[in-house]
Design a protein around this motif. Structure first.
Motif, PDB file in Angstrom:
ATOM      1  N   ALA A 229       0.835  -1.203   0.000  1.00 62.74           N
ATOM      2  CA  ALA A 229       0.000   0.000   0.000  1.00 62.74           C
ATOM      3  C   ALA A 229       0.865   1.246   0.000  1.00 62.74           C
ATOM      4  O   ALA A 229       0.534   2.251  -0.651  1.00 62.74           O
ATOM      5  N   ALA A 230       1.988   1.199   0.700  1.00 68.11           N
ATOM      6  CA  ALA A 230       2.894   2.345   0.728  1.00 68.11           C
ATOM      7  C   ALA A 230       3.508   2.586  -0.652  1.00 68.11           C
ATOM      8  O   ALA A 230       3.664   3.727  -1.087  1.00 68.11           O
ATOM      9  N   VAL A 231       3.855   1.498  -1.352  1.00 68.72           N
ATOM     10  CA  VAL A 231       4.407   1.637  -2.711  1.00 68.72           C
ATOM     11  C   VAL A 231       3.364   2.233  -3.640  1.00 68.72           C
ATOM     12  O   VAL A 231       3.665   3.088  -4.480  1.00 68.72           O
ATOM     13  N   GLN A 232       2.127   1.787  -3.507  1.00 67.32           N
ATOM     14  CA  GLN A 232       1.047   2.363  -4.315  1.00 67.32           C
ATOM     15  C   GLN A 232       0.937   3.862  -4.096  1.00 67.32           C
ATOM     16  O   GLN A 232       0.794   4.640  -5.047  1.00 67.32           O
ATOM     17  N   ALA A 233       1.004   4.271  -2.839  1.00 63.54           N
ATOM     18  CA  ALA A 233       0.902   5.695  -2.528  1.00 63.54           C
ATOM     19  C   ALA A 233       2.059   6.480  -3.150  1.00 63.54           C
ATOM     20  O   ALA A 233       1.867   7.576  -3.684  1.00 63.54           O
ATOM     21  N   LEU A 234       3.252   5.903  -3.088  1.00 63.53           N
ATOM     22  CA  LEU A 234       4.407   6.566  -3.686  1.00 63.53           C
ATOM     23  C   LEU A 234       4.236   6.690  -5.200  1.00 63.53           C
ATOM     24  O   LEU A 234       4.568   7.732  -5.792  1.00 63.53           O
ATOM     25  N   LEU A 235       3.738   5.651  -5.832  1.00 64.04           N
ATOM     26  CA  LEU A 235       3.547   5.695  -7.281  1.00 64.04           C
ATOM     27  C   LEU A 235       2.511   6.739  -7.679  1.00 64.04           C
ATOM     28  O   LEU A 235       2.649   7.417  -8.706  1.00 64.04           O
ATOM     29  N   ARG A 236       1.490   6.877  -6.868  1.00 64.24           N
ATOM     30  CA  ARG A 236       0.485   7.918  -7.166  1.00 64.24           C
ATOM     31  C   ARG A 236       1.096   9.309  -7.005  1.00 64.24           C
ATOM     32  O   ARG A 236       0.774  10.230  -7.768  1.00 64.24           O
ATOM     33  N   THR A 237       1.972   9.450  -6.026  1.00 60.98           N
ATOM     34  CA  THR A 237       2.675  10.723  -5.873  1.00 60.98           C
ATOM     35  C   THR A 237       3.561  10.990  -7.089  1.00 60.98           C
ATOM     36  O   THR A 237       3.635  12.121  -7.591  1.00 60.98           O
ATOM     37  N   CYS A 238       4.214   9.946  -7.589  1.00 64.77           N
ATOM     38  CA  CYS A 238       5.046  10.079  -8.788  1.00 64.77           C
ATOM     39  C   CYS A 238       4.210  10.522  -9.979  1.00 64.77           C
ATOM     40  O   CYS A 238       4.621  11.384 -10.768  1.00 64.77           O
ATOM     41  N   ALA A 239       3.027   9.926 -10.131  1.00 67.82           N
ATOM     42  CA  ALA A 239       2.150  10.301 -11.239  1.00 67.82           C
ATOM     43  C   ALA A 239       1.784  11.777 -11.143  1.00 67.82           C
ATOM     44  O   ALA A 239       1.771  12.497 -12.152  1.00 67.82           O
ATOM     45  N   ALA A 240       1.515  12.229  -9.920  1.00 69.50           N
ATOM     46  CA  ALA A 240       1.167  13.645  -9.732  1.00 69.50           C
ATOM     47  C   ALA A 240       2.357  14.544 -10.057  1.00 69.50           C
ATOM     48  O   ALA A 240       2.188  15.613 -10.676  1.00 69.50           O
ATOM     49  N   LYS A 241       3.567  14.146  -9.680  1.00 67.49           N
ATOM     50  CA  LYS A 241       4.755  14.957  -9.948  1.00 67.49           C
ATOM     51  C   LYS A 241       5.027  15.070 -11.447  1.00 67.49           C
ATOM     52  O   LYS A 241       5.384  16.140 -11.945  1.00 67.49           O
ATOM     53  N   TYR A 242       4.869  13.956 -12.159  1.00 64.27           N
ATOM     54  CA  TYR A 242       5.041  14.023 -13.615  1.00 64.27           C
ATOM     55  C   TYR A 242       3.951  14.885 -14.249  1.00 64.27           C
ATOM     56  O   TYR A 242       4.191  15.571 -15.248  1.00 64.27           O
ATOM     57  N   GLY A 243       2.773  14.838 -13.684  1.00 68.83           N
ATOM     58  CA  GLY A 243       1.712  15.717 -14.174  1.00 68.83           C
ATOM     59  C   GLY A 243       2.057  17.184 -13.954  1.00 68.83           C
ATOM     60  O   GLY A 243       1.792  18.041 -14.818  1.00 68.83           O
ATOM     61  N   GLN A 244       2.664  17.497 -12.807  1.00 69.17           N
ATOM     62  CA  GLN A 244       3.090  18.872 -12.559  1.00 69.17           C
ATOM     63  C   GLN A 244       4.205  19.284 -13.526  1.00 69.17           C
ATOM     64  O   GLN A 244       4.251  20.441 -13.979  1.00 69.17           O
ATOM     65  N   ALA A 245       5.084  18.359 -13.849  1.00 70.90           N
ATOM     66  CA  ALA A 245       6.138  18.648 -14.828  1.00 70.90           C
ATOM     67  C   ALA A 245       5.529  18.955 -16.188  1.00 70.90           C
ATOM     68  O   ALA A 245       5.943  19.903 -16.883  1.00 70.90           O
ATOM     69  N   ARG A 246       4.533  18.190 -16.575  1.00 69.14           N
ATOM     70  CA  ARG A 246       3.850  18.436 -17.856  1.00 69.14           C
ATOM     71  C   ARG A 246       3.208  19.817 -17.866  1.00 69.14           C
ATOM     72  O   ARG A 246       3.317  20.564 -18.851  1.00 69.14           O
ATOM     73  N   ASP A 247       2.553  20.182 -16.771  1.00 68.75           N
ATOM     74  CA  ASP A 247       1.904  21.491 -16.704  1.00 68.75           C
ATOM     75  C   ASP A 247       2.930  22.621 -16.741  1.00 68.75           C
ATOM     76  O   ASP A 247       2.702  23.665 -17.367  1.00 68.75           O
ATOM     77  N   ALA A 248       4.064  22.425 -16.068  1.00 67.64           N
ATOM     78  CA  ALA A 248       5.110  23.456 -16.078  1.00 67.64           C
ATOM     79  C   ALA A 248       5.654  23.652 -17.488  1.00 67.64           C
ATOM     80  O   ALA A 248       5.937  24.792 -17.906  1.00 67.64           O
ATOM     81  N   LEU A 249       5.775  22.583 -18.224  1.00 69.73           N
ATOM     82  CA  LEU A 249       6.270  22.705 -19.588  1.00 69.73           C
ATOM     83  C   LEU A 249       5.237  23.374 -20.500  1.00 69.73           C
ATOM     84  O   LEU A 249       5.596  24.098 -21.435  1.00 69.73           O
ATOM     85  N   GLY A 250       3.977  23.157 -20.209  1.00 72.91           N
ATOM     86  CA  GLY A 250       2.939  23.886 -20.941  1.00 72.91           C
ATOM     87  C   GLY A 250       3.043  25.381 -20.682  1.00 72.91           C
ATOM     88  O   GLY A 250       2.895  26.200 -21.603  1.00 72.91           O
ATOM     89  N   ALA A 251       3.314  25.749 -19.424  1.00 77.44           N
ATOM     90  CA  ALA A 251       3.504  27.170 -19.092  1.00 77.44           C
ATOM     91  C   ALA A 251       4.760  27.713 -19.783  1.00 77.44           C
ATOM     92  O   ALA A 251       4.792  28.874 -20.199  1.00 77.44           O
ATOM     93  N   ALA A 252       5.779  26.893 -19.914  1.00 70.09           N
ATOM     94  CA  ALA A 252       7.001  27.326 -20.605  1.00 70.09           C
ATOM     95  C   ALA A 252       6.718  27.639 -22.069  1.00 70.09           C
ATOM     96  O   ALA A 252       7.249  28.611 -22.618  1.00 70.09           O
ATOM     97  N   ARG A 253       5.884  26.843 -22.699  1.00 68.84           N
ATOM     98  CA  ARG A 253       5.519  27.119 -24.097  1.00 68.84           C
ATOM     99  C   ARG A 253       4.822  28.462 -24.214  1.00 68.84           C
ATOM    100  O   ARG A 253       5.079  29.234 -25.140  1.00 68.84           O
ATOM    101  N   ASP A 254       3.918  28.733 -23.262  1.00 69.24           N
ATOM    102  CA  ASP A 254       3.228  30.022 -23.282  1.00 69.24           C
ATOM    103  C   ASP A 254       4.217  31.173 -23.115  1.00 69.24           C
ATOM    104  O   ASP A 254       4.085  32.218 -23.768  1.00 69.24           O
ATOM    105  N   SER A 255       5.194  30.998 -22.260  1.00 71.69           N
ATOM    106  CA  SER A 255       6.191  32.053 -22.043  1.00 71.69           C
ATOM    107  C   SER A 255       7.047  32.263 -23.288  1.00 71.69           C
ATOM    108  O   SER A 255       7.411  33.396 -23.619  1.00 71.69           O
ATOM    109  N   ILE A 256       7.376  31.187 -23.987  1.00 76.91           N
ATOM    110  CA  ILE A 256       8.147  31.328 -25.225  1.00 76.91           C
ATOM    111  C   ILE A 256       7.329  32.083 -26.269  1.00 76.91           C
ATOM    112  O   ILE A 256       7.852  32.958 -26.978  1.00 76.91           O
TER     113      ILE A 256
END
Length: 220
Positions: free
Chosen positions: A130-157
């Motif tokens: 269960a702890a590993v599952q929770a960590l993996l869900r956190t990882c999914a959220a972090k990669y999602g935040q990375a995707r959103d940050a890169l979308g903001a970078a495109r807007d800035s460019i």
């Protein structure tokens, strides 16, 4: 009377000799004719199939793509990432920077999906799993935040705000590192190899994007 009989035998032999000669001549000739009539004519050889053409050489990247990528820390990765987008053939440096950011965003999106799939595939049996599952869900959220940050970078460019674009890309590269740090602290040795590979690929893609954005900032 003996003389008459002898003469008759001679005449009989003379009469038979031409027939024997004719018979001996006709035999081989008839055999040859028979063989010719039933023999096979010369066989025609079939032409061999044409050999396959050698593969066409890969097209060289446009001069601007090559020159731009040579200024990055990972020129081969840069050429591959930019060349995957057909618009790179006619893009300027700002367009190339946007393409590089999009390539990094695609990696981050794939990382989010991979982490979520790993979390769903892990059966919740026991506290450790269960702890590993929770960590993996956190990882999914972090990669999602990375995707959103890169979308903001495109807007800035697009707005030619290259300082903010750099900030967003740098943040995108750091989000997956949180995932690895959490695994290292809570579940050492259980950090999925797939996520480790995606983290490294995203780091390198973000490095390429930052180097191209730096070219834009220095030329503006």
């Amino acid at each position: 009377m003996a003389t008459t009989t002898k003469n008759a035998l001679v005449l009989l032999l003379l009469a038979l000799l031409p027939l024997a000669a004719l018979s001996s001549r006709a035999g081989p000739s008839a055999h040859k004719s028979h063989g010719h009539g039933h023999g096979h004519g010369p066989k025609h050889a079939h032409p061999s199939p044409p050999s396959p053409l050698p593969p066409a050489p890969a097209a060289a990247p446009p001069a601007l793509v090559r020159a731009t990528c040579n200024s990055t820390a990972y020129p081969d990765l840069c050429v591959s990432a930019l060349g995957a987008d057909p618009s790179s053939a006619t893009a300027d440096v700002r367009g190339l920077s946007a393409i590089a950011v999009s390539a990094a965003a695609a990696n981050a999106s794939g990382g989010a999906a991979a982490a979520a799939a790993l979390a769903n595939a892990t059966a919740p049996e026991g506290i450790g799993t269960a702890a590993v599952q929770a960590l993996l869900r956190t990882c999914a959220a972090k990669y999602g935040q990375a995707r959103d940050a890169l979308g903001a970078a495109r807007d800035s460019i697009a707005a030619q705000d290259y300082d903010f674009a750099s900030v967003h890309v740098s943040a995108a590269a750091e989000y997956p590192q949180v995932c690895r740090a959490l695994f290292r602290r809570q579940r050492p040795g259980q950090y999925p190899a797939e996520l480790a590979a995606r983290e490294e690929a995203l780091r390198q893609l973000c490095s390429v994007a930052l180097d191209i954005i730096a070219l834009l900032a220095n030329s503006s």
